[in-house]
Design a protein around this motif. Sequence first.
Motif, PDB file in Angstrom:
ATOM      1  N   LEU A  82       0.787  -1.227   0.000  1.00 44.45           N
ATOM      2  CA  LEU A  82       0.000   0.000   0.000  1.00 44.45           C
ATOM      3  C   LEU A  82       0.824   1.284   0.000  1.00 44.45           C
ATOM      4  CD1 LEU A  82      -2.969  -0.777   2.456  1.00 44.45           C
ATOM      5  CD2 LEU A  82      -2.937  -0.893  -0.026  1.00 44.45           C
ATOM      6  N   ALA A  83       1.743   1.408   0.940  1.00 42.11           N
ATOM      7  CA  ALA A  83       2.396   2.697   1.191  1.00 42.11           C
ATOM      8  C   ALA A  83       2.992   3.363  -0.049  1.00 42.11           C
ATOM      9  CB  ALA A  83       3.466   2.536   2.275  1.00 42.11           C
ATOM     10  N   PRO A  84       3.847   2.688  -0.831  1.00 45.05           N
ATOM     11  CA  PRO A  84       4.452   3.389  -1.978  1.00 45.05           C
ATOM     12  C   PRO A  84       3.442   3.803  -3.042  1.00 45.05           C
ATOM     13  CG  PRO A  84       5.005   1.053  -2.016  1.00 45.05           C
ATOM     14  CD  PRO A  84       4.342   1.308  -0.704  1.00 45.05           C
ATOM     15  N   TYR A  85       2.427   2.989  -3.255  1.00 42.54           N
ATOM     16  CA  TYR A  85       1.448   3.279  -4.298  1.00 42.54           C
ATOM     17  C   TYR A  85       0.540   4.443  -3.895  1.00 42.54           C
ATOM     18  CZ  TYR A  85       3.079  -1.341  -5.600  1.00 42.54           C
ATOM     19  OH  TYR A  85       3.871  -2.400  -5.912  1.00 42.54           O
ATOM     20  N   LEU A  86       0.146   4.458  -2.626  1.00 40.60           N
ATOM     21  CA  LEU A  86      -0.688   5.567  -2.167  1.00 40.60           C
ATOM     22  C   LEU A  86       0.097   6.876  -2.164  1.00 40.60           C
ATOM     23  CD1 LEU A  86      -2.654   3.828   0.731  1.00 40.60           C
ATOM     24  CD2 LEU A  86      -3.505   4.457  -1.524  1.00 40.60           C
ATOM     25  N   ARG A  87       1.372   6.796  -1.787  1.00 42.93           N
ATOM     26  CA  ARG A  87       2.200   8.017  -1.816  1.00 42.93           C
ATOM     27  C   ARG A  87       2.366   8.520  -3.247  1.00 42.93           C
ATOM     28  NH1 ARG A  87       3.828  11.843  -2.896  1.00 42.93           N
ATOM     29  NH2 ARG A  87       5.509  13.166  -2.106  1.00 42.93           N
ATOM     30  N   LYS A  88       2.500   7.608  -4.183  1.00 44.18           N
ATOM     31  CA  LYS A  88       2.655   8.014  -5.576  1.00 44.18           C
ATOM     32  C   LYS A  88       1.398   8.713  -6.093  1.00 44.18           C
ATOM     33  CE  LYS A  88       3.832   6.527 -10.195  1.00 44.18           C
ATOM     34  NZ  LYS A  88       4.114   5.403 -11.105  1.00 44.18           N
ATOM     35  N   PHE A  89       0.257   8.282  -5.594  1.00 43.83           N
ATOM     36  CA  PHE A  89      -0.994   8.905  -6.019  1.00 43.83           C
ATOM     37  C   PHE A  89      -1.021  10.378  -5.636  1.00 43.83           C
ATOM     38  CE2 PHE A  89      -5.631   9.580  -6.014  1.00 43.83           C
ATOM     39  CZ  PHE A  89      -5.923   9.064  -7.271  1.00 43.83           C
ATOM     40  N   GLY A  90      -0.368  10.726  -4.507  1.00 44.46           N
ATOM     41  CA  GLY A  90      -0.100  12.119  -4.192  1.00 44.46           C
ATOM     42  C   GLY A  90      -1.222  12.913  -3.562  1.00 44.46           C
TER      43      GLY A  90
ATOM     44  N   SER B 171      -7.265 -10.330  11.143  1.00 46.56           N
ATOM     45  CA  SER B 171      -7.968  -9.056  11.319  1.00 46.56           C
ATOM     46  C   SER B 171      -7.010  -7.961  11.756  1.00 46.56           C
ATOM     47  CB  SER B 171      -9.091  -9.229  12.344  1.00 46.56           C
ATOM     48  OG  SER B 171      -9.800  -8.017  12.518  1.00 46.56           O
ATOM     49  N   LEU B 172      -6.108  -8.292  12.674  1.00 45.39           N
ATOM     50  CA  LEU B 172      -5.135  -7.305  13.148  1.00 45.39           C
ATOM     51  C   LEU B 172      -4.142  -6.945  12.040  1.00 45.39           C
ATOM     52  CD1 LEU B 172      -4.412  -8.751  16.717  1.00 45.39           C
ATOM     53  CD2 LEU B 172      -5.802  -6.754  16.147  1.00 45.39           C
ATOM     54  N   MET B 173      -3.749  -7.924  11.237  1.00 42.19           N
ATOM     55  CA  MET B 173      -2.788  -7.662  10.163  1.00 42.19           C
ATOM     56  C   MET B 173      -3.372  -6.741   9.097  1.00 42.19           C
ATOM     57  SD  MET B 173      -0.804 -11.278   9.492  1.00 42.19           S
ATOM     58  CE  MET B 173       0.066 -10.585   8.086  1.00 42.19           C
ATOM     59  N   ILE B 174      -4.503  -7.131   8.535  1.00 40.77           N
ATOM     60  CA  ILE B 174      -5.052  -6.309   7.445  1.00 40.77           C
ATOM     61  C   ILE B 174      -5.676  -5.033   7.992  1.00 40.77           C
ATOM     62  CG2 ILE B 174      -5.362  -8.264   5.904  1.00 40.77           C
ATOM     63  CD1 ILE B 174      -8.254  -8.375   6.585  1.00 40.77           C
ATOM     64  N   GLY B 175      -6.071  -5.041   9.261  1.00 39.45           N
ATOM     65  CA  GLY B 175      -6.542  -3.811   9.888  1.00 39.45           C
ATOM     66  C   GLY B 175      -5.419  -2.807  10.036  1.00 39.45           C
ATOM     67  N   THR B 176      -4.231  -3.306  10.390  1.00 38.87           N
ATOM     68  CA  THR B 176      -3.051  -2.445  10.485  1.00 38.87           C
ATOM     69  C   THR B 176      -2.772  -1.770   9.144  1.00 38.87           C
ATOM     70  OG1 THR B 176      -2.029  -3.819  12.192  1.00 38.87           O
ATOM     71  CG2 THR B 176      -0.557  -2.436  10.894  1.00 38.87           C
ATOM     72  N   ALA B 177      -2.812  -2.580   8.092  1.00 33.85           N
ATOM     73  CA  ALA B 177      -2.513  -2.043   6.761  1.00 33.85           C
ATOM     74  C   ALA B 177      -3.605  -1.111   6.249  1.00 33.85           C
ATOM     75  CB  ALA B 177      -2.319  -3.201   5.779  1.00 33.85           C
ATOM     76  N   GLY B 178      -4.794  -1.164   6.858  1.00 37.50           N
ATOM     77  CA  GLY B 178      -5.895  -0.326   6.392  1.00 37.50           C
ATOM     78  C   GLY B 178      -6.226   0.845   7.287  1.00 37.50           C
ATOM     79  N   LEU B 179      -5.425   1.064   8.344  1.00 35.01           N
ATOM     80  CA  LEU B 179      -5.737   2.147   9.267  1.00 35.01           C
ATOM     81  C   LEU B 179      -5.386   3.511   8.670  1.00 35.01           C
ATOM     82  CD1 LEU B 179      -4.682   0.750  12.748  1.00 35.01           C
ATOM     83  CD2 LEU B 179      -6.967   1.432  12.047  1.00 35.01           C
ATOM     84  N   PRO B 180      -6.344   4.396   8.577  1.00 29.80           N
ATOM     85  CA  PRO B 180      -6.109   5.687   7.912  1.00 29.80           C
ATOM     86  C   PRO B 180      -5.041   6.539   8.587  1.00 29.80           C
ATOM     87  CG  PRO B 180      -8.457   5.304   8.300  1.00 29.80           C
ATOM     88  CD  PRO B 180      -7.728   4.242   9.034  1.00 29.80           C
ATOM     89  N   HIS B 181      -5.006   6.538   9.922  1.00 24.00           N
ATOM     90  CA  HIS B 181      -4.052   7.433  10.595  1.00 24.00           C
ATOM     91  C   HIS B 181      -2.617   6.954  10.415  1.00 24.00           C
ATOM     92  CE1 HIS B 181      -3.928   4.417  13.784  1.00 24.00           C
ATOM     93  NE2 HIS B 181      -2.959   5.086  14.360  1.00 24.00           N
ATOM     94  N   VAL B 182      -2.425   5.671  10.083  1.00 24.40           N
ATOM     95  CA  VAL B 182      -1.090   5.159   9.771  1.00 24.40           C
ATOM     96  C   VAL B 182      -0.765   5.427   8.305  1.00 24.40           C
ATOM     97  CG1 VAL B 182       0.338   3.090   9.610  1.00 24.40           C
ATOM     98  CG2 VAL B 182      -1.175   3.412  11.577  1.00 24.40           C
ATOM     99  N   ILE B 183      -1.706   5.142   7.427  1.00 26.10           N
ATOM    100  CA  ILE B 183      -1.481   5.344   5.991  1.00 26.10           C
ATOM    101  C   ILE B 183      -1.157   6.803   5.679  1.00 26.10           C
ATOM    102  CG2 ILE B 183      -2.615   5.304   3.727  1.00 26.10           C
ATOM    103  CD1 ILE B 183      -4.172   2.849   4.670  1.00 26.10           C
TER     104      ILE B 183
END
Length: 584
Positions: A91-99, A252-264
């Motif tokens: 997620l992280a690099p692709y979302l950052r690229k979206f800008g 749930s904890l794993m994919i929840g971590t990757a989907g948390l807005p305040h972290v992303i």
Amino acid sequence: MDLTLTTYLIVGATFALYIGIAIWAKAGSTGEFYVAGKGVNPIANGMATAADWMSAASFISMAGLIAFLGYDASVYLMGWTGGYVLLALLLAPYLRKFGKFTVPEFIGDRFYSKPARVIAVIALIVASVTYVIGQMKGIGVAFSRFLETSYEVGLFAGMAIVFFYAVIGGMKGITYTQIAQYCVMIFAYTVPAIFIALAITGNPIPQLGLFGSVGEGTYLLERLDNILVDLGFSQYTVMKGTTLNMFFLTMSLMIGTAGLPHVIIRFFTVPRVRDARLSAGWTLVFIAILYTTAPAVGAMSFYNLINTVQPGEIGAEEGNLAYENVPGWFSRWEETGLLGFDDKNGDGRIQYYNDDSEAFADTAAEYGWEGNELTVDRDIMVMANPEIAQLPAWVIALTVAGGLAAALSTAAGLLMAISSAVSHDLIKGVINPGISEKGELLAARVAMAGAVLVAGYLGLNPPGFAAQVVALAFGLAASSLFPVLMLGIFNRRMNSAGAMAGMLSGLGFTMIYVFVYKGWFFIPGTNMLPDTPEHWVMGIGPQSIGAVGAIINVVVATLVSRATAPPPKDIQELVESIRVPRAS
């Protein structure tokens, strides 16, 4: 210098630092308020993300859960660290690229739909407010000990502090404040752990001390197993729940971590795409320092607690601690309402055992025990541990400062995610696109204030311990945001109808399941079924159901997308361009 004065001096110094940084880094534009101007160094961002991530659930509550649950609590360690691997790779690099500034903004643009953006805002707010409730529980615990007052007063004091420095600084101020908070937090967690490991096992490295000996050739974990069995509990080192529930909770904890807005959103603050991936790697390094220490802290804190209230032979007339001889830490935590003694048999001594065990009932009756007399809120274990171990006053004060830093850092990050969703995505993106930058900042701060009040109110009667409430938030993020982010990046055929149907079905299913057991909108007494394993569907608890919701989300989104028109050509080309690794 006495403990109270030392605590005030150390905590006061850290607070002055946080507030000073917030004022120094005050956001003057929306870019600085939302993403710190996209100019944060990846190592610094990794440290800030670690502080944002290592909330009250990690610092205060996780070791408490490990102390009382033993082996079963290992899923929190596996799920929360594994999620960062998914985040860094997928997620992280692709979302950052979206800008863009926020997760809902990505969803709205990728799925060319304002309704999709609104649904994402709703999912973000639901997950984030639930998460903040867990932080408010931690804030109440930490501040009640710091101010030596009730949990409720401590909670209100913490709310005021969070509101002050989060509203002033925005993401720019929060980022640099969180770097300072990480330093305080990790020092406050590891120093007491080193002291206690050395005292109990003779090994100054807590991670090794966990497997060390406590004298006469008996290992710490073996000793814990024996004590718990003698008090009617299950062994510390065996699995007590079902494999299915543990699997779904971990997922749930794993994919929840990757989907948390305040972290992303933290990965939108770095200059380049490659920096987003670097930030995730550094975040894992900084988190690992605390997470590898937590099992030792949990086991040793429980060992110290048991030895305090059961200093003699189990079952002997004078084997239990007399209440009139309780140490000072016991009385101080009693004042918070988070530790309690109820002398059920009138002998003036503290009996702590498993009075729910039918197999142990006859043995307890032989001892003259008439029920468990000690009530311990699991969230106090880390904070109380240095006092139980009789460590120096400055170490105890440092732990209080670390607990406050943990709760405040994540609460601020969550409030930032909520305020940006309301002001940038809902008001500017949907309701009033022509709003001025000044008006948008004002709306963000008002939204943040409202979130503080709502979370604080619900924090007075939280639906579980801090880590358990946070797990609920992860389930909500896992069932709503993570699947649509993944599908939006890696499935060019996914369209707006599929994304909206998936988010609504996943979030709706998970929320209803959670509310049935935890109470509607977490209001006490409104639950429809008892929150016990025998009443869970297929043995899957509310903290674990987010993974099932995510599966429902993906299935529904895929089916609806295939049954409806494909996305416009320019959107499909956009998806392809996001995944090109060489672009910055």
